[in-house]
Scaffold this motif. Sequence first.
Motif, PDB file in Angstrom:
ATOM      1  N   LEU A 134      39.766  42.467  48.809  1.00  0.00           N
ATOM      2  CA  LEU A 134      40.502  43.262  47.824  1.00  0.00           C
ATOM      3  C   LEU A 134      41.515  42.418  47.068  1.00  0.00           C
ATOM      4  N   GLN A 135      42.283  41.605  47.786  1.00  0.00           N
ATOM      5  CA  GLN A 135      43.278  40.769  47.124  1.00  0.00           C
ATOM      6  C   GLN A 135      42.626  39.786  46.159  1.00  0.00           C
ATOM      7  N   GLN A 136      41.528  39.183  46.584  1.00  0.00           N
ATOM      8  CA  GLN A 136      40.828  38.240  45.719  1.00  0.00           C
ATOM      9  C   GLN A 136      40.263  38.941  44.492  1.00  0.00           C
ATOM     10  N   ASP A 137      39.683  40.102  44.671  1.00  0.00           N
ATOM     11  CA  ASP A 137      39.102  40.825  43.531  1.00  0.00           C
ATOM     12  C   ASP A 137      40.179  41.298  42.561  1.00  0.00           C
ATOM     13  N   ILE A 138      41.340  41.688  43.072  1.00  0.00           N
ATOM     14  CA  ILE A 138      42.423  42.132  42.186  1.00  0.00           C
ATOM     15  C   ILE A 138      42.917  40.977  41.323  1.00  0.00           C
ATOM     16  N   VAL A 139      43.037  39.786  41.922  1.00  0.00           N
ATOM     17  CA  VAL A 139      43.455  38.609  41.154  1.00  0.00           C
ATOM     18  C   VAL A 139      42.402  38.264  40.097  1.00  0.00           C
ATOM     19  N   GLN A 140      41.128  38.272  40.484  1.00  0.00           N
ATOM     20  CA  GLN A 140      40.072  37.967  39.518  1.00  0.00           C
ATOM     21  C   GLN A 140      39.972  39.035  38.435  1.00  0.00           C
ATOM     22  N   ALA A 141      40.202  40.290  38.819  1.00  0.00           N
ATOM     23  CA  ALA A 141      40.166  41.369  37.832  1.00  0.00           C
ATOM     24  C   ALA A 141      41.300  41.216  36.814  1.00  0.00           C
ATOM     25  N   TYR A 142      42.448  40.710  37.259  1.00  0.00           N
ATOM     26  CA  TYR A 142      43.557  40.513  36.323  1.00  0.00           C
ATOM     27  C   TYR A 142      43.229  39.424  35.307  1.00  0.00           C
ATOM     28  N   SER A 143      42.564  38.358  35.762  1.00  0.00           N
ATOM     29  CA  SER A 143      42.146  37.316  34.829  1.00  0.00           C
ATOM     30  C   SER A 143      41.144  37.868  33.821  1.00  0.00           C
ATOM     31  N   CYS A 144      40.198  38.665  34.296  1.00  0.00           N
ATOM     32  CA  CYS A 144      39.243  39.330  33.406  1.00  0.00           C
ATOM     33  C   CYS A 144      39.964  40.262  32.438  1.00  0.00           C
ATOM     34  N   PHE A 145      40.976  40.966  32.939  1.00  0.00           N
ATOM     35  CA  PHE A 145      41.770  41.897  32.147  1.00  0.00           C
ATOM     36  C   PHE A 145      42.445  41.190  30.966  1.00  0.00           C
ATOM     37  N   LEU A 146      43.053  40.038  31.198  1.00  0.00           N
ATOM     38  CA  LEU A 146      43.708  39.292  30.130  1.00  0.00           C
ATOM     39  C   LEU A 146      42.706  38.818  29.086  1.00  0.00           C
ATOM     40  N   ASN A 147      41.564  38.324  29.557  1.00  0.00           N
ATOM     41  CA  ASN A 147      40.557  37.842  28.608  1.00  0.00           C
ATOM     42  C   ASN A 147      40.015  38.966  27.733  1.00  0.00           C
TER      43      ASN A 147
END
Length: 386
Positions: A134-147
Amino acid sequence: RRRNLGFLAFEFLLPSIQIILFCLAIGRDPTGIHIGIVNEDIGCTDFFHPFSSTFTRCLSEQGHETLVYFNNSQSATQAVREGKTWGVIRFDQNFTCDFLDRSQKLFSASNATIDGSSIHVRLDMTDQQIALVLQQDIVQAYSCFLNKLLDEYAWAIQIKENTTVNSIALSPPIQLGAPIYGTSNPTFTDFVMPGIIVLISFGMSIGLTALAVLTEQKQGLMERSWAAGVSVGEVLLGLITTQVIVLLGQALLMLLLAVLAFQVALEGSVVLVFIIVILQGLGGMTYGLVISAFCHDENTAIQLALGSFYPVMLLSGVIWPIEGMPVWLQYISKALPNTFAASALRDVMLRGWSLDHIQVSSGILVTLGWLLLFFILANIGLARQK
């Protein structure tokens, strides 16, 4: 004869069955993780839609989570307490506006703006693996979110600031290059599998010989051997030789399944891998002979074999790196018959190392040393019964 053939087939296939079950049950990323979403974000004017929906879309694209929406934080938190979800992600009402304000006032944003533009996360941390995913996916989702935000609103920023937007500038200022060894997305299975192969080879071989001496004594075959002038060493070599074919078949099937069927990494020499596995199997056989030579009945032999195998499994660095143990326990771990072999097999399979590396050659030498020690002890134990 049919019973013997059936049991022989079982001996051949049992290690392979264990490899199949391990690969299917251990090391895969969990999926279908229910995570609660409380989205109070209303967007910012008619121009900016709620940014929170972009983030949740990125999170769902990670492929591990199932998003469950709640109307308020209380009901979402209660669902976690009841074991229905693994956490709560909350967006405040002014998330989009505060996020835009925070982006424009990077060094001067107020605490209220910082709090309102934050994604509030609370997780159930009782399961480490799920929590890490979950923590890893939330961090990756935030990077996707910015892009995604840049893709949607880059034109507006370019008009306002009279400049070209470079999305790479928003990425963290840390560049992870190509791995020296391994892959960019390592799996737990790749780390554990070499040690599991070593333990299965060693443990199953114990079962091949742990009752051998006791069985022959019970059937009177041992007394006939002594009467015929057969030496203790010849008896032990004979017991080992009769089981070598089974060991070779077990090792071959295990490696074929692990590498070909489940695509476990194998960067080094197949021959070297096979040698380490066979030597560990021979070590298990000689250890089984030690147990059989010093025990007086089958129950004691079985209890000793099982009771000694599990501490070896826990302390040999197979399930967890020995660097995570207390220092004093690391010395005990390094004194066990499987620790150096498991590390050597891992270095060959994952790093492609050969005998030129001391870690690999020491793994083979330590295994040979234990094999010789077990053979001597079995010789002593059997000589006492002669």
